[in-house]
Design a protein around this motif. Structure first.
Motif, PDB file in Angstrom:
ATOM      1  N   SER A   1       0.845  -1.190   0.000  1.00  0.00           N
ATOM      2  CA  SER A   1       0.000   0.000   0.000  1.00  0.00           C
ATOM      3  C   SER A   1       0.878   1.237   0.000  1.00  0.00           C
ATOM      4  CB  SER A   1      -0.907   0.017   1.234  1.00  0.00           C
ATOM      5  OG  SER A   1      -1.708   1.178   1.255  1.00  0.00           O
ATOM      6  N   GLY A   2       0.445   2.222  -0.755  1.00  0.00           N
ATOM      7  CA  GLY A   2       1.183   3.484  -0.768  1.00  0.00           C
ATOM      8  C   GLY A   2       2.613   3.336  -1.226  1.00  0.00           C
ATOM      9  N   GLY A   3       2.898   2.336  -2.064  1.00  0.00           N
ATOM     10  CA  GLY A   3       4.256   2.144  -2.559  1.00  0.00           C
ATOM     11  C   GLY A   3       5.194   1.464  -1.594  1.00  0.00           C
ATOM     12  N   ARG A   4       4.655   0.906  -0.524  1.00  0.00           N
ATOM     13  CA  ARG A   4       5.500   0.269   0.483  1.00  0.00           C
ATOM     14  C   ARG A   4       5.044  -1.152   0.745  1.00  0.00           C
ATOM     15  NH1 ARG A   4       7.991   3.972   4.003  1.00  0.00           N
ATOM     16  NH2 ARG A   4       8.891   2.173   5.066  1.00  0.00           N
ATOM     17  N   LEU A   5       5.981  -1.999   1.160  1.00  0.00           N
ATOM     18  CA  LEU A   5       5.712  -3.382   1.538  1.00  0.00           C
ATOM     19  C   LEU A   5       5.856  -3.514   3.047  1.00  0.00           C
ATOM     20  CD1 LEU A   5       7.662  -5.040  -1.368  1.00  0.00           C
ATOM     21  CD2 LEU A   5       5.288  -5.632  -0.784  1.00  0.00           C
ATOM     22  N   LEU A   6       4.823  -4.071   3.661  1.00  0.00           N
ATOM     23  CA  LEU A   6       4.763  -4.187   5.112  1.00  0.00           C
ATOM     24  C   LEU A   6       4.432  -5.624   5.492  1.00  0.00           C
ATOM     25  CD1 LEU A   6       4.553  -2.405   7.827  1.00  0.00           C
ATOM     26  CD2 LEU A   6       2.094  -2.613   7.484  1.00  0.00           C
TER      27      LEU A   6
ATOM     28  N   PRO B   1       8.440  -2.977   8.094  1.00  0.00           N
ATOM     29  CA  PRO B   1       8.735  -2.956   6.659  1.00  0.00           C
ATOM     30  C   PRO B   1       9.404  -4.263   6.241  1.00  0.00           C
ATOM     31  CG  PRO B   1       9.467  -0.926   7.728  1.00  0.00           C
ATOM     32  CD  PRO B   1       9.119  -1.887   8.827  1.00  0.00           C
ATOM     33  N   LEU B   2       9.048  -4.746   5.061  1.00  0.00           N
ATOM     34  CA  LEU B   2       9.660  -5.973   4.555  1.00  0.00           C
ATOM     35  C   LEU B   2      11.172  -5.812   4.437  1.00  0.00           C
ATOM     36  CD1 LEU B   2       9.226  -8.835   3.426  1.00  0.00           C
ATOM     37  CD2 LEU B   2       8.966  -7.800   1.146  1.00  0.00           C
ATOM     38  N   ALA B   3      11.638  -4.598   4.185  1.00  0.00           N
ATOM     39  CA  ALA B   3      13.075  -4.346   4.048  1.00  0.00           C
ATOM     40  C   ALA B   3      13.837  -4.618   5.341  1.00  0.00           C
ATOM     41  CB  ALA B   3      13.310  -2.902   3.599  1.00  0.00           C
TER      42      ALA B   3
END
Length: 272
Positions: A54-59, A117-119
């Protein structure tokens, strides 16, 4: 649940509301879901972990022990990342209890009650590449393309984990985890489950923490809550829900729902 690839509108899951759709996912046991607005109610424990875009991010949303407010569930809770609004889809892949660690590469207890965050879990370059591909897929095909890419990514991780387990001569791990989850969902006593999978109770506890994020007794409570809410949503009287879901009586049901969901059953069932 429908066949893989069959998408449908659903009655809102308890604790979730607003433009929600789900379908069975290609990774067996997982569910692909999309929504266009933030949930109006807290999201409740279900023993699952989610990969959310969502919103360009991976969570990554870990297994919960209590209700989580909407702002904790999507990347809008992170600085500078917009919440899902105006029809912008939030797309998630929800993994069955015990499935998440193979995808995310960490024991489930490290993600318990967490939104990260997935990162923080995967190499930054790999996450950046995936995010770029997801952005392209979303621009071309809204949530459908994003969902397919999330499924492909998760399926590849699960295949790699299976291969690694075989190379390590640990082929029984996945089957044992599934057997534990199934037995606890049926309300089997912990000692009985441990004997059935050839583990001591202490070993079963360690396995459960790594695979599910909870000890076996907590997982039993969470899975029993999920069943009770499903039964109550069907219109079944609370006394029958208590008996069918494995509670001692209706009072026991009420205490457990309030403890795990943070609100009485009547509030959870109320429309809106």
């Amino acid at each position: 649940m429908g066949d893989v690839g069959e998408e449908r509108d659903t009655d809102e899951p308890f604790g979730v509301s607003g433009g929600y759709r789900e379908r069975a996912s290609r990774p067996a046991g997982a569910v692909l879901w999309t929504r266009t607005t933030l949930p109006a109610r807290p999201v409740l424990p279900d023993g699952c972990t989610d990969l959310i875009w969502s919103g360009g991010r991976l969570l990554v949303a870990g297994p919960d022990t209590g209700p989580h407010l909407p702002g904790d569930v999507v990347p809008g809770a992170l600085p500078g990342v917009p919440e899902g609004r105006g029809g912008t889809p939030i797309v998630g892949l929800r993994f069955a209890p015990g499935q998440g660690p193979a995808v995310f590469g960490v024991p489930a207890h490290e993600l318990r009650d967490q939104r990260v965050p997935l990162a923080d879990l995967w190499p930054a370059g790999r996450v950046r590449e995936l995010a770029e591909r997801l952005a392209e897929a979303g621009a071309a095909d809204s949530g459908s393309g994003v969902g397919r890419l999330l499924e492909e990514t998760a399926a590849a991780r699960l295949r790699d984990a299976t291969t690694t387990a075989r190379l390590r001569d640990a082929t029984t791990t996945g089957g044992r985890t599934s057997a534990v989850a199934a037995a606890l969902a049926r309300g089997r006593p912990v000692a009985e489950v441990a004997r059935a999978v050839a583990l001591s109770e202490r070993q079963l506890h360690r396995l459960s923490l790594d695979a599910f994020g909870y000890g076996p007794k907590t997982l039993t409570r969470v899975l029993r809550l999920v069943r009770a809410l499903d039964l109550a949503r069907s219109g079944m009287p609370y006394a029958q829900v208590a008996a069918r879901a494995g509670y001692a009586d209706q009072a026991h049901l009420a205490r457990e729902v309030k403890s795990l969901a943070g609100a009485p059953m009547g509030v959870l069932l109320a429309p809106g």
